[in-house]
Write an enzyme that holds these catalytic residues in place. Structure first.
Site, PDB file in Angstrom:
ATOM      1  N   SER A  91     -18.953  16.182  -4.019  1.00 43.54           N
ATOM      2  CA  SER A  91     -19.660  17.439  -4.267  1.00 43.54           C
ATOM      3  C   SER A  91     -19.023  18.636  -3.586  1.00 43.54           C
ATOM      4  CB  SER A  91     -21.098  17.307  -3.774  1.00 43.54           C
ATOM      5  OG  SER A  91     -21.092  17.223  -2.359  1.00 43.54           O
ATOM      6  N   GLY A  92     -18.134  18.391  -2.638  1.00 46.22           N
ATOM      7  CA  GLY A  92     -17.552  19.488  -1.874  1.00 46.22           C
ATOM      8  C   GLY A  92     -18.326  19.780  -0.600  1.00 46.22           C
ATOM      9  N   GLY A  93     -19.493  19.182  -0.456  1.00 43.98           N
ATOM     10  CA  GLY A  93     -20.301  19.421   0.741  1.00 43.98           C
ATOM     11  C   GLY A  93     -19.536  19.081   2.015  1.00 43.98           C
ATOM     12  N   PHE A  94     -18.861  17.946   1.996  1.00 41.28           N
ATOM     13  CA  PHE A  94     -18.140  17.515   3.195  1.00 41.28           C
ATOM     14  C   PHE A  94     -17.083  18.539   3.605  1.00 41.28           C
ATOM     15  CE2 PHE A  94     -14.726  15.425   5.455  1.00 41.28           C
ATOM     16  CZ  PHE A  94     -15.423  14.816   6.482  1.00 41.28           C
ATOM     17  N   GLY A 213     -22.300  10.192   5.983  1.00 40.58           N
ATOM     18  CA  GLY A 213     -22.447  10.320   7.425  1.00 40.58           C
ATOM     19  C   GLY A 213     -21.874   9.137   8.178  1.00 40.58           C
ATOM     20  N   ASP A 263     -13.980   4.436  -0.826  1.00 35.36           N
ATOM     21  CA  ASP A 263     -12.834   5.335  -0.980  1.00 35.36           C
ATOM     22  C   ASP A 263     -12.289   5.592   0.406  1.00 35.36           C
ATOM     23  OD1 ASP A 263     -15.020   7.351  -0.182  1.00 35.36           O
ATOM     24  OD2 ASP A 263     -13.202   8.551  -0.154  1.00 35.36           O
ATOM     25  N   CYS A 301       3.294 -10.567  -1.495  1.00 31.93           N
ATOM     26  CA  CYS A 301       2.731  -9.381  -2.155  1.00 31.93           C
ATOM     27  C   CYS A 301       3.512  -9.132  -3.442  1.00 31.93           C
ATOM     28  CB  CYS A 301       2.818  -8.164  -1.235  1.00 31.93           C
ATOM     29  SG  CYS A 301       2.241  -6.640  -2.035  1.00 31.93           S
ATOM     30  N   CYS A 303       3.420  -6.278  -5.248  1.00 35.77           N
ATOM     31  CA  CYS A 303       3.585  -4.855  -5.581  1.00 35.77           C
ATOM     32  C   CYS A 303       5.059  -4.566  -5.885  1.00 35.77           C
ATOM     33  CB  CYS A 303       3.071  -3.965  -4.448  1.00 35.77           C
ATOM     34  SG  CYS A 303       4.246  -3.686  -3.107  1.00 35.77           S
ATOM     35  N   CYS A 306       7.354  -4.577  -2.706  1.00 41.54           N
ATOM     36  CA  CYS A 306       7.651  -5.892  -2.121  1.00 41.54           C
ATOM     37  C   CYS A 306       8.490  -6.758  -3.056  1.00 41.54           C
ATOM     38  CB  CYS A 306       6.356  -6.613  -1.753  1.00 41.54           C
ATOM     39  SG  CYS A 306       5.538  -5.855  -0.333  1.00 41.54           S
ATOM     40  N   HIS A 332       2.778   0.124  -1.810  1.00 46.23           N
ATOM     41  CA  HIS A 332       2.363  -1.144  -1.189  1.00 46.23           C
ATOM     42  C   HIS A 332       0.950  -1.040  -0.601  1.00 46.23           C
ATOM     43  CE1 HIS A 332       2.156  -4.767   1.188  1.00 46.23           C
ATOM     44  NE2 HIS A 332       1.697  -3.988   2.151  1.00 46.23           N
TER      45      HIS A 332
HETATM   46 ZN   LIG Z   1       3.665  -5.001  -1.330  1.00 45.17          ZN
END
Ligand SMILES: [Zn+2]
Length: 384
Positions: A91-94, A213, A263, A301, A303, A306, A332
């Site tokens: 919301s942009g509040g933070f 919070g 997030d 891994c 990715c 890797c 990664h």
């Molecule tokens: Zn990786």
């Protein structure tokens, strides 16, 4: 819109599916942060390749630069940033409460000066919902006040009262087609305030609920406690989102406490310092001992970094400040976070989440440096 598919018998962990206008999200889910309309150093093709289901955008930053008129002329946020999948906007509040230079809290919002050019702006429930409607995000967040850790009890109470009133005003605003709105619970470390705020926000009836919070500088036990004192008041048939969290081990623990969505700026933020996340903790790729280390960042891994590059090469790239080094660490680290959520979902499906949780948390050594990077990120100009 949210389907609770399964609950872990030995914890509060949940497996779910959340339908949005731009696609289905399997939960628990990690949402890479695209504050300014881009997940730092990563392009949409890479995000998709690593299994990203939804990204975050930021109302405050995007409305200041490039401005809503440009994004609307560009066909809305999805089209402007070429991400045809779900987007959550905060919301942009933070940002107003943490970044803006001067502010006056009014009944219907906040008056502040832009951190970019000092121009006088105001943001409140009506404005944030109008911006998020124009951006066309799949999930919009209500306008809340997130007071700092260690604020006075009086400040904490005032913030909860404003958060509830503003949530109600947000609830009454029109939405983009199919857009869902999540309410945010504040209340700091005070159980009575958390309960009061959660009950009031839930009574308003939102499509999902966020625990705000947290990740505001409090010690880890207090963060877990804030989630534990909020969760019992959230309905089981709506997704729960812990804002701004956390490290890999913290996310596993929060899933076990009933959280579905996360997030965090950490994966891309620490990548830019040359730090890589592994399932055992963090490692500094820049360190001298990686000079002739031909292993990938993490064995096993899958990715792109890797599969193709050694620690020795990545260390070299970081030392000579080649952009590819930062990009590959971002690839990664983001992959690691997304893979962890995918593993959690697989274990929830198989009924082995609790064993996985014990094994993962016991094997993960948290780094103080990473934890302090998380705190730094709360005040950094460029990120949420
Ligand atoms: Zn990786």
């Amino acid at each position: 819109m949210f389907e609770l598919l399964k609950t872990d018998p030995r914890s509060k962990a949940r497996l779910g599916r959340f339908t949005t206008p731009h696609g289905i999200i399997e939960t628990p889910v990690f949402m890479p942060v695209g504050t300014q309309g881009s997940v730092k150093a990563l392009d949409p093709r890479e995000l998709l390749e690593m299994g990203t289901q939804i990204i975050l955008g930021n109302t405050y930053h995007l409305s200041i630069r490039p401005g809503l008129d440009i994004i609307q002329a560009g066909g809305g946020l999805h089209q402007f940033i070429h991400w045809p999948h779900p987007i959550l906007t905060d919301s942009g509040g933070f940002q107003v409460f943490s970044l803006a230079k001067i502010r006056k809290i009014l009944a219907h919002g906040v008056e502040f000066r832009s951190h970019v050019d000092g121009s006088l702006l105001s943001l409140g429930p009506k404005e944030t919902m109008a911006i998020q409607r124009a951006l066309g995000s799949d999930i919009a967040m209500t306008f809340d006040e997130c007071p700092p850790h260690n604020c006075s009890p009086w400040e904490a109470r005032a913030a909860v009262e404003r958060t509830i009133r503003w949530a109600q005003e947000c609830r009454e605003q029109p939405r983009a087609s199919g857009q869902q709105v999540f309410g945010i619970v504040q209340g700091g470390s005070n159980p009575a305030l958390r309960e009061e705020c959660a009950k009031a926000i839930v009574a308003l009836g939102f499509d999902g609920y966020a625990i705000g919070g947290v990740s505001v500088g409090e010690p880890e036990p207090e963060m877990f406690a804030a989630v534990e004192m909020t969760e019992p008041f959230l309905p089981a048939d709506r997704p729960r989102y812990a804002m701004g969290l956390g490290t890999p081990a913290q996310m596993v623990e929060l899933v076990a406490r009933g959280v579905d969505m996360f997030d965090c700026v950490l994966p891309t933020r620490v990548a830019r310092n040359g730090t890589a996340f592994t399932t055992k903790g963090t490692i500094s790729i820049k360190a001298g001992y990686n000079k002739a280390d031909w292993r990938p960042i993490e064995e096993g891994c899958v990715c792109y970094a890797c599969r193709n590059f050694s620690r020795a090469y990545l260390r070299h790239l970081l030392n000579v400040r080649e952009i590819l080094g930062l990009r590959m660490l971002s690839v990664h680290n983001s992959h690691m976070y997304l893979q962890l959520m995918s593993d959690i979902r697989a274990h929830l499906t198989a009924g082995t989440f609790s064993e996985f949780r014990e094994r993962f948390v016991a094997g993960y050594v948290p780094s103080q440096k990473v934890l302090s990077a998380r705190l730094l990120s709360r005040t950094a100009e460029e990120e949420r």
